[in-house]
Design an enzyme around this catalytic site. Structure first.
Site, PDB file in Angstrom:
ATOM      1  N   TYR A   1      -1.815  -1.163  10.381  1.00 46.54           N
ATOM      2  CA  TYR A   1      -1.957  -1.475   8.908  1.00 46.54           C
ATOM      3  C   TYR A   1      -0.713  -0.708   8.195  1.00 46.54           C
ATOM      4  O   TYR A   1       0.031  -1.766   7.443  1.00 46.54           O
ATOM      5  CB  TYR A   1      -3.316  -0.937   8.251  1.00 46.54           C
ATOM      6  CG  TYR A   1      -3.492  -0.892   6.885  1.00 46.54           C
ATOM      7  CD1 TYR A   1      -4.497  -1.830   6.498  1.00 46.54           C
ATOM      8  CD2 TYR A   1      -2.817  -0.070   5.797  1.00 46.54           C
ATOM      9  CE1 TYR A   1      -4.600  -2.137   5.103  1.00 46.54           C
ATOM     10  CE2 TYR A   1      -3.115  -0.064   4.520  1.00 46.54           C
ATOM     11  CZ  TYR A   1      -4.122  -1.192   4.191  1.00 46.54           C
ATOM     12  OH  TYR A   1      -4.223  -1.127   2.800  1.00 46.54           O
TER      13      TYR A   1
ATOM     14  N   SER B   1       0.824  -1.134  -0.043  1.00 46.22           N
ATOM     15  CA  SER B   1       0.213   0.125  -0.003  1.00 46.22           C
ATOM     16  C   SER B   1       0.730   1.313  -0.112  1.00 46.22           C
ATOM     17  O   SER B   1       2.133   1.068   0.310  1.00 46.22           O
ATOM     18  CB  SER B   1      -0.628   0.131   1.251  1.00 46.22           C
ATOM     19  OG  SER B   1      -1.552   1.362   1.424  1.00 46.22           O
TER      20      SER B   1
END
Ligand SMILES: NC(=O)c1ccc[n+]([C@@H]2O[C@H](COP(=O)([O-])OP(=O)(O)OC[C@H]3O[C@@H](n4cnc5c(N)ncnc54)[C@H](O)[C@@H]3O)[C@@H](O)[C@H]2O)c1
Length: 283
Positions: free
Chosen positions: A152, A139
């Protein structure tokens, strides 16, 4: 038909990026084992997608589920050529000063251990297959803070390092390992991870679509197809000299602060210029 005769495994395939990747690989000749925990969504994808798509239940937090997915697919087709380790969600939201150990562990299991085990259990079925490769979803959150909750971001940064280490471990077997770093892609991840109440989901989706269309220099929202195309490229022979690499596909969101590309947002120099003009006007 870049993937004719190839066996492709995709985790988290029932929605968003995984679903679009399933459609793309299937349209290019692959037998796609599309897996997820959302059995209704996965079965719907299987029945609605042209080509050879086989839905299988697999919770990526369970190493045993992952092992069964890989062994089962290889048993049916004779081996595995491509694995797209994609399944994920937003993970635990508290900051580092509040997160509980079990929340931390669950996020790492879902986003990082899942990728490690996806590689671990597929490799025995990939050795000796020409052009075998992994693509792991990281990401833009791996670039730095500010794009996601802390756990995350740390897990997605781990995926990048895992990608490099696995690429070196597996080079001797001719297996490539690469990653993709999506930016703000308009999928269900935002509503599902934020646990938006059912009656607000449509409103929230519309707001997110609006936000995603002007969140980055490229003046449109990021779509699952943007990521699926990058994944297919990395998995294809055209990327045969790439391993341990990561491809950022983010419409430029990580290029620089908003004022560097958005004329509506003044930066320091614009602010100074405005002050100078004001001072000149006063003198
Ligand atoms: N959408 C974005 O902006 C964005 C940005 C960067 C990275 N990503 C990553 O892309 C991947 C796909 O996300 P998406 O945006 O398509 O989201 P999505 O919510 O549309 O799809 C995620 C899928 O993963 C499945 N899933 C969740 N937990 C699972 C588990 N334990 N086992 C198996 N499947 C599970 C869900 O059921 C769902 O079908 C995720 O890893 C996400 O972190 C997304």
């Amino acid at each position: 038909m870049r993937f004719s005769g190839k066996t492709v495994i995709i985790t988290g395939a029932a929605s968003g990026i995984g679903a679009e990747a399933t459609r793309l690989f299937a349209s290019e000749g692959a037998t796609v084992f599309a897996s997820d925990i959302d059995d209704d969504g996965g079965s719907k994808l299987e029945s609605e997608t042209d080509g050879d798509v086989r839905y299988r239940h697999c919770d990526v937090c369970s190493p045993e589920d992952i092992r069964k997915l890989m062994d089962g697919a290889a048993g049916e087709t004779g081996g595995i050529d491509v694995v797209f380790n994609n399944a994920g969600a937003g993970g635990a939201r508290p900051g580092i000063d509040e997160i509980e150990p079990d929340e931390w562990d669950r996020t790492m299991d879902l986003l990082l251990r899942s990728v490690a085990m996806g590689i671990r259990y597929a490799v025995p079925h990939m050795k000796g297959r020409k052009g075998a490769s992994f693509v792991n979803v990281s990401s833009v959150a791996a670039v730095g803070p500010g794009y996601s909750p802390t756990a995350y971001a740390v897990a997605k940064a781990g995926v990048l390092h895992l990608t490099k280490c696995a690429a070196t471990d597996l080079a001797q077997h001719g297996i490539r390992v690469n990653a993709v770093q999506p930016g703000f892609i308009n999928t269900n991840i935002f509503t599902s991870s934020l646990e938006v109440p059912e009656e607000m989901v449509d409103t929230a989706k519309a707001a997110i679509a609006q936000m995603s269309s002007n969140a980055q220099p490229v003046m449109r929202g990021g779509q699952p197809r943007d990521i699926a195309e990058a994944v297919a490229f990395l998995a294809s022979d055209a990327a045969g000299f790439m391993t341990g690499a990561s491809m950022i596909v983010d419409g430029g969101i990580t290029l620089g602060p908003r004022h560097s590309w958005d004329p509506e947002t003044p930066g320091l120099f614009e602010a100074l210029e405005a002050m100078e003009k004001q001072a000149q006007g006063q003198s």
